[in-house]
Design an enzyme around this catalytic site. Structure first.
Site, PDB file in Angstrom:
ATOM      1  N   CYS A  88       0.867  -1.176   0.000  1.00  0.00           N
ATOM      2  CA  CYS A  88       0.000   0.000   0.000  1.00  0.00           C
ATOM      3  C   CYS A  88       0.908   1.232   0.000  1.00  0.00           C
ATOM      4  O   CYS A  88       1.454   1.607   1.042  1.00  0.00           O
ATOM      5  CB  CYS A  88      -0.907  -0.013   1.229  1.00  0.00           C
ATOM      6  SG  CYS A  88      -2.033   1.390   1.288  1.00  0.00           S
ATOM      7  N   LEU A  89       1.102   1.819  -1.174  1.00  0.00           N
ATOM      8  CA  LEU A  89       1.989   2.973  -1.323  1.00  0.00           C
ATOM      9  C   LEU A  89       1.450   3.848  -2.447  1.00  0.00           C
ATOM     10  O   LEU A  89       1.227   3.366  -3.566  1.00  0.00           O
ATOM     11  CB  LEU A  89       3.417   2.499  -1.642  1.00  0.00           C
ATOM     12  CG  LEU A  89       4.505   3.547  -1.749  1.00  0.00           C
ATOM     13  CD1 LEU A  89       4.700   4.288  -0.420  1.00  0.00           C
ATOM     14  CD2 LEU A  89       5.822   2.906  -2.164  1.00  0.00           C
TER      15      LEU A  89
END
Length: 194
Positions: A88-89
């Site tokens: 999750c970036l």
């Protein structure tokens, strides 16, 4: 259409500075659309002394679309799925820019290891542990790093020996272990499934 010349140039640039950054990228097969990135665990974190492999798939629209990245090495982190390795970036999603490179994306993933964002988790269980009991989180993350991301030559040879004794050909064992980041259990699963 994928810009293969740019990808080749990025790989050369990144691998030229491997001594300084510890970051490398290499093709997974004979095509430049599937790559393996390697990043060292940041100093002063539970990931220190680990080497993490990241699976990279380049879409046809690269560099105008972000690369698809996920950890091949198991890691205990609020923003990385402990099951699938999904990351999750923001720069791997809506904040991607064609000005970014594969190396800057890997540097951002490495920075994420240093500075988790538990309020925007990929793995809610890990995020809760991070927020409620940091010492237990850090201990678990360190244990996972020791178990899955440390690749001492002796450890690799022991894993190869063990799997060869089970009847698998040595060359296949070595390539399978490399493809799963040295994870003996995942290698065995892959070898058994054919």
């Amino acid at each position: 259409m994928l810009d293969l010349a740019r990808v080749q140039k990025e790989l050369q640039e990144c691998n030229k500075q491997i001594d300084v950054s510890g970051i490398s990228i290499k093709p997974k097969g004979d095509r430049l659309t599937h790559l393996t990135g390697t990043i060292p665990g940041p100093l002063g974190t539970p990931y220190e002394s680990g080497t993490f492999n990241i699976d990279i798939v380049l879409p046809d629209g690269y560099p105008f679309e972000p690369p698809r990245m996920q950890f091949a090495t198991k890691v205990w982190h609020p923003n990385i799925s402990s099951q699938s390795g999904a990351i999750c970036l923001d720069i791997l999603k809506d904040q991607w820019s064609p000005a970014l490179t594969l190396k800057t994306a890997l540097l951002s993933v490495q920075a994420l290891l240093s500075a988790p964002e538990p309020d925007d988790p990929q793995d809610a269980v890990v995020a809760q542990q991070y927020l409620r009991d940091y010492q237990t989180f850090a201990g678990t993350a360190r244990y996972w790093t020791e178990t899955f991301a440390r690749s001492s030559a002796l450890g690799v040879e022991e894993k190869v020996q063990k799997l060869v004794e089970m009847g698998f050909p040595e060359a296949l064992v070595r390539s399978t272990l490399e493809s799963v980041g040295g994870d003996e259990n995942m290698a065995l699963e892959k070898l058994c499934s054919g």
